[in-house]
Design an enzyme around this catalytic site. Structure first.
Site, short mmCIF file in Angstrom:
data_model
loop_
_atom_site.label_atom_id
_atom_site.label_comp_id
_atom_site.label_asym_id
_atom_site.label_seq_id
_atom_site.Cartn_x
_atom_site.Cartn_y
_atom_site.Cartn_z
CB SER A 75 53.35 -1.22 43.12
OG SER A 75 52.58 -0.13 43.57
N GLY A 76 55.05 1.62 42.56
CA GLY A 76 54.90 2.86 41.81
C GLY A 76 53.52 3.47 42.01
N GLY A 77 52.60 2.71 42.62
CA GLY A 77 51.26 3.24 42.91
C GLY A 77 51.28 4.17 44.11
CB VAL A 78 48.62 6.39 45.49
CG1 VAL A 78 48.55 7.48 46.54
CG2 VAL A 78 48.18 6.90 44.14
CG ASP A 79 47.51 2.73 48.27
OD1 ASP A 79 47.21 3.92 48.14
OD2 ASP A 79 46.73 1.79 48.03
CB SER A 80 53.72 0.79 47.44
OG SER A 80 53.93 1.17 46.11
CB SER A 81 54.53 6.16 46.07
OG SER A 81 54.64 5.44 44.87
CB CYS A 108 24.27 1.68 67.04
SG CYS A 108 23.00 0.58 66.43
CE1 TYR A 109 26.19 -5.37 71.48
CE2 TYR A 109 28.29 -4.25 71.90
CZ TYR A 109 27.42 -5.32 72.13
OH TYR A 109 27.78 -6.31 73.02
N GLY A 116 27.82 -2.36 66.39
CA GLY A 116 28.27 -3.72 66.16
C GLY A 116 27.07 -4.60 65.91
CE LYS A 133 44.40 5.14 46.12
NZ LYS A 133 44.92 3.76 46.11
CD GLU A 137 28.63 5.85 62.64
OE1 GLU A 137 28.00 6.65 63.37
OE2 GLU A 137 28.51 4.62 62.75
CG HIS A 184 24.88 4.12 62.74
ND1 HIS A 184 26.00 3.49 63.22
CD2 HIS A 184 23.88 3.22 62.82
CE1 HIS A 184 25.70 2.25 63.55
NE2 HIS A 184 24.42 2.06 63.32
#
Ligand code: XMP
Length: 523
Positions: free
Chosen positions: A228-234, A87-88, A60, A379, A176, A174
């Site tokens: 919307s037909g996009g990946v995320d909303s589908s 870290c923090y 942080g 994604k 990660e 870090h």
């Protein structure tokens, strides 16, 4: 996210505001252990109730000795659950348990070499010398009681600390980030060896867990989703449908700026195959008339965004009229990068370059409770979830398409004729890119209609027609991009098909600009 039943092992990540918090969560999931991010001030009693197998304190931006530094409920240290501070997080552990943290004369930023202690379980199976990524100004000058130093860098004798019996560890660097090449193994040692978690988390278990959480949140209520037909909303639609069946209603606004066959494809998939309740609103005329004569790109975007909200709100209101209590929820396909982007908008001038319009983020004026089951994912993880839910490659791996649609791919005023041209050209681009095996290899490939006419000759006749620009780009996240070196034969094929088949076009140019300084879309 609501706390979920302790059906499987989980690691909780306390978020102190690091830009990498989600990356930690993702790395833990890559170890096939479920992880969840919670606010740093979560009460110890609540954490106990969540029954984690381990806790990670993120990094942080604060300093532990600053008056308003974020603090944890001290009861966390007595839960008997393993803790890893990054870290923090390390500095906070040291500070809370009686060590001392001070500003360092040598800010450590960037790559460094760590001498790792063989006895530390975090370094099991790793070499003694490790490349690590640092980003800190403070350093630990006195260890808390019972802690031992377990790794050093040039400027930090206490770059790694640990209390083996209490299973509390801290890393100044870090693990990660990709710049710590063996960082995944360090985190894996923490979750598997220190916390004892088995590798059981999968996309399937994410779906089960999300369904449980959605049902717990929604109860008997109903959910509205803007598709919307996009990946995320589908993927969100498929997931919600799995969780609550026909208590989900999707609203799909056809603004007339979509690609060829898109409305039919969405209908066929969601209504036909998934049997999801789907309301399609034909608002083509409305959008076209609002856009009439508008040439300024920002005005176009604003008009489309505004009209979209209006149309969506009216549809949602109509649904609510019959059942105001039931339709309390609005689902959105928000992903983690959307969360970062919207956080950074306030201070990031890049956000002002274009007014983005998404189907998500709607509608603020109606009081909905949000359901955002993909909020913790990236994604590529969403794509895996989509595939597991039975969505096809065409849907799950489709290229991004901007919310304002083809309107930002027609330079200047949008007219029915220009829409036809760009739509037909776009369909040819997609078809040929797929046929040549390039479509899924690139970030985006599309046609842009330039309002420039030039002279050509077709048969024996002079033509005076439009120019189409072909844009294909490679990108990781849309923030930067390079143009794709497509093979000449493919360029030739696309060019000749568009010029021959799309009436009104007699010239094609290939866009060879990078982002920055150009952008991906032309408007
Ligand atoms: P630019 O043109 O800014 O685009 O380089 C970056 C990425 O974002 C997509 N894009 C949008 N996506 N709503 C969206 O959902 C929008 O208004 C929008 N504008 C651009 C663009 O296709 C590219 O992938």
């Amino acid at each position: 996210m609501k706390p979920s039943p302790a059906a499987e092992e989980k690691i909780l990540i306390l978020d102190f505001g690091s830009q990498y918090t989600q990356v930690i969560a993702r790395r833990v999931r890559e170890c096939r252990v479920y992880s969840e991010i919670i606010p740093y001030h979560t009460k110890a009693s609540k954490i106990r109730a969540m029954a984690p197998s381990g806790i990670i304190f993120s990094g942080g931006p604060a300093s532990v000795y600053a008056p308003k530094a974020p603090r944890v409920d001290a009861g966390i240290y007595d839960l008997g659950v393993p803790i890893l501070g990054i870290c923090y997080g390390l500095q906070l552990i040291a500070h809370d348990l009686g060590g001392r943290v001070e500003p360092s004369n040598h800010r450590e930023y960037g790559p460094g070499k760590l001498k790792a202690d063989a006895a530390c379980p975090l370094f099991h199976g790793l070499p003694r010398s490790l490349e690590v990524w640092n980003s800190h100004g403070d350093r630990l000058t006195r260890l808390p009681r019972g802690f031992s130093p377990m790794g050093q860098t040039e400027n930090s004798p206490h770059a790694v600390i640990g209390h083996a019996r209490r299973r509390i560890f801290g890393l100044q660097f870090h693990p990660e980030v990709v710049h710590t090449p063996r960082g995944r193994e360090i985190l894996s040692n923490f979750v598997h060896r220190v916390c004892g978690c088995p590798s059981t988390w999968t996309t399937g278990s994410f779906i089960e867990r999300s369904c449980r959480e959605i049902r717990a949140q929604v109860g008997e209520g109903r959910v509205i989703l803007g598709l919307s037909g996009g990946v995320d909303s589908s993927v969100t639609a498929a997931l919600l449908h799995r969780a609550i069946g026909d208590r989900l209603t999707c609203i799909f606004v056809d603004h007339g700026l979509l690609r060829a066959g898109e409305v039919e494809a969405v209908r066929k998939l969601f209504r036909g195959e998934f049997k999801i309740r789907l309301i399609t609103i034909n608002a083509r005329r409305r959008f076209l008339s609002r856009l009439k004569g508008v040439t300024d790109p920002e005005r176009k975007r604003k008009i489309i965004g505004r009209e979209f909200i209006r149309v969506f709100e009216t549809a949602a209101r109509n649904l609510r009229k019959h059942d105001p209590e039931g339709h309390r929820f609005l689902a959105q396909g928000t992903l983690y990068p959307d969360v970062i982007e919207s956080v950074s908008i306030s201070g990031n001038p890049a956000a002002l370059i274009k007014s983005h319009h998404n189907v998500g983020g709607l509608p603020e004026r109606m009081s909905f409770e949000l359901v955002e089951p993909l909020r913790q994912l990236f994604k590529d993880e969403v794509r895996l979830v989509g595939s597991e839910l039975g969505l096809s490659k065409e849907v799950v791996y489709r290229q991004p398409f901007p919310g304002p649609g083809l309107a930002v791919r027609i330079l200047g005023a949008v007219t029915p004729e220009r829409l036809r041209i760009v739509r037909e050209a776009d369909a040819i681009v997609i078809e040929e890119m797929k046929a040549a095996g390039w479509y899924y290899k690139v970030w985006q490939s599309f046609a842009v209609l330039l309002p420039v006419r030039s002279v050509g000759v077709m048969g024996d006749e002079r033509t005076y027609d439009y120019t189409v620009a072909l844009r294909t780009v490679q990108s990781h996240d849309g923030m930067t991009a390079d143009w794709v070196r497509l093979p000449y034969p493919l360029l030739a094929k696309i060019s000749s098909r568009i010029i021959n088949e799309v009436k009104g076009v007699n010239r094609l140019c290939y866009d060879v600009s990078t982002k920055p300084p150009s952008t991906i879309e032309w408007e």
